[in-house]
Write an enzyme that holds these catalytic residues in place. Sequence first.
Site, PDB file in Angstrom:
ATOM      1  N   ARG A   9       0.815  -1.218   0.000  1.00 52.62           N
ATOM      2  CA  ARG A   9       0.000   0.000   0.000  1.00 52.62           C
ATOM      3  C   ARG A   9       0.849   1.269   0.000  1.00 52.62           C
ATOM      4  NH1 ARG A   9      -3.214  -3.521   3.280  1.00 52.62           N
ATOM      5  NH2 ARG A   9      -1.844  -3.044   5.018  1.00 52.62           N
ATOM      6  N   ILE A  10       1.877   1.314   0.859  1.00 53.41           N
ATOM      7  CA  ILE A  10       2.683   2.530   0.949  1.00 53.41           C
ATOM      8  C   ILE A  10       3.559   2.682  -0.291  1.00 53.41           C
ATOM      9  CG2 ILE A  10       4.497   3.702   2.242  1.00 53.41           C
ATOM     10  CD1 ILE A  10       3.353   2.414   4.783  1.00 53.41           C
TER      11      ILE A  10
ATOM     12  N   ASP B  81       8.559  -6.658  -5.548  1.00 51.67           N
ATOM     13  CA  ASP B  81       7.760  -7.173  -4.439  1.00 51.67           C
ATOM     14  C   ASP B  81       7.619  -8.677  -4.608  1.00 51.67           C
ATOM     15  OD1 ASP B  81       5.729  -5.739  -2.268  1.00 51.67           O
ATOM     16  OD2 ASP B  81       5.101  -7.758  -2.824  1.00 51.67           O
TER      17      ASP B  81
ATOM     18  N   CYS C 264       9.618  -1.742   2.290  1.00 49.04           N
ATOM     19  CA  CYS C 264       9.385  -3.143   2.636  1.00 49.04           C
ATOM     20  C   CYS C 264       9.457  -3.338   4.146  1.00 49.04           C
ATOM     21  CB  CYS C 264      10.398  -4.040   1.935  1.00 49.04           C
ATOM     22  SG  CYS C 264      12.115  -3.576   2.211  1.00 49.04           S
TER      23      CYS C 264
ATOM     24  N   ASN D 143      11.981   5.538   4.519  1.00 55.16           N
ATOM     25  CA  ASN D 143      11.128   5.869   5.667  1.00 55.16           C
ATOM     26  C   ASN D 143      10.272   4.662   6.004  1.00 55.16           C
ATOM     27  OD1 ASN D 143       9.596   6.298   3.301  1.00 55.16           O
ATOM     28  ND2 ASN D 143       8.348   7.887   4.219  1.00 55.16           N
ATOM     29  N   SER D 144      10.941   3.495   5.937  1.00 59.05           N
ATOM     30  CA  SER D 144      10.306   2.236   6.302  1.00 59.05           C
ATOM     31  C   SER D 144      10.872   1.730   7.630  1.00 59.05           C
ATOM     32  CB  SER D 144      10.510   1.209   5.190  1.00 59.05           C
ATOM     33  OG  SER D 144       9.893  -0.013   5.505  1.00 59.05           O
ATOM     34  N   ARG D 145      12.013   1.049   7.585  1.00 56.48           N
ATOM     35  CA  ARG D 145      12.666   0.543   8.792  1.00 56.48           C
ATOM     36  C   ARG D 145      14.168   0.761   8.672  1.00 56.48           C
ATOM     37  NH1 ARG D 145       8.335   0.974  10.450  1.00 56.48           N
ATOM     38  NH2 ARG D 145       6.919  -0.619  11.328  1.00 56.48           N
TER      39      ARG D 145
ATOM     40  N   GLU E 196      16.807   3.922  17.398  1.00 60.97           N
ATOM     41  CA  GLU E 196      16.069   5.178  17.574  1.00 60.97           C
ATOM     42  C   GLU E 196      15.723   5.391  19.036  1.00 60.97           C
ATOM     43  OE1 GLU E 196      14.021   4.999  13.128  1.00 60.97           O
ATOM     44  OE2 GLU E 196      12.772   4.720  14.907  1.00 60.97           O
TER      45      GLU E 196
ATOM     46  N   HIS F  68      11.901  10.163  12.403  1.00 65.51           N
ATOM     47  CA  HIS F  68      10.818   9.177  12.299  1.00 65.51           C
ATOM     48  C   HIS F  68       9.441   9.841  12.415  1.00 65.51           C
ATOM     49  CE1 HIS F  68       9.979   4.622  12.873  1.00 65.51           C
ATOM     50  NE2 HIS F  68       8.954   5.199  12.277  1.00 65.51           N
TER      51      HIS F  68
END
Length: 322
Positions: A160-161, A180, A211, A238-240, A269, A288
Amino acid sequence: MKIVILDGYTENPGDLSWEGLEKLGDLTVYDRTSLTDVQEVIDRIGDAEIVFTNKTPMPREVFDTCTNIRYVGVLATGYNVVDVDAAKEKNIPVCNIPTYGTAAVGQFAIALLLEICHHVGHHDKAVHEGRWENNPDWCFWDYPLIELDGKVMGIIGYGRIGQATGRIAQALGMKVLAYDAYRNPALESETCQYADLDEVLAKSDVIALHCPLFSETEGMINRESIAKMKDGVIILNNSRGPLIVEKDLAEALNSGKVAAAGLDVVSTEPIKGENPLLKAKNCILTPHISWAPKESRQRLMDIAVDNLEMFLKGKVQNAVNL
């Protein structure tokens, strides 16, 4: 029923209302709870039946001691702070908040990219400092400015993102290469195609990470994968944070192999002072905040309330451990 929120400030620093949860029980909200003092967590939960956490850890010791807990709500999508196995053993559902930040996170990825392309903040500061007023030419720029039309954005993780980011990228005239594990042919078009990972790495002018963090994706951006990329590639994350080996990215930024990076997440973080990205060239770091527009946080609040309401009606939803 007693409801405890261990760390409510980030979700609601005062611009939202806890009214929805207040209607469901005797609510106690703590702005912050220690991330390292398990006894403080235990003391604050006490005999509460309902516990919400955002980033405050809830290890097995919490579940063994606070035996009244019947439900845990995570005020986020990620739930790694909760020992979900310990909760499952005690038949305690752990429910997270999916999908609330899709639009906001996609928008923020593009915001990072546009800042890299135009350095709006830097040039605004330069004007306010009087540099335009005193400039011998009618305009100036301190960094190369980048036009995105016709360039290729590789998106790793096209859920979705990733799709939200891809739609905006295509609106800017970019072509999308999506990687994906699960492909939806209906999403393909003249400007959006699926590709294998090596093709995405090799052909993209911009690579955006969207992802999840699994064992197979941890550290996927590293010295070896960066070597497969175009010289001067831009990397967005800006995921992980742990998707990137930060030492390797810092070296690539400093050498110029990677032209710039826009990162809203890091491996630990809040960020630690020794993180090599703090001193790397052309690296934008934000704390974040992709998820944090008020609209997004209100959606999170609404889903948290709905999750609890459904549990109280005997219908568990968004459980990650049952």
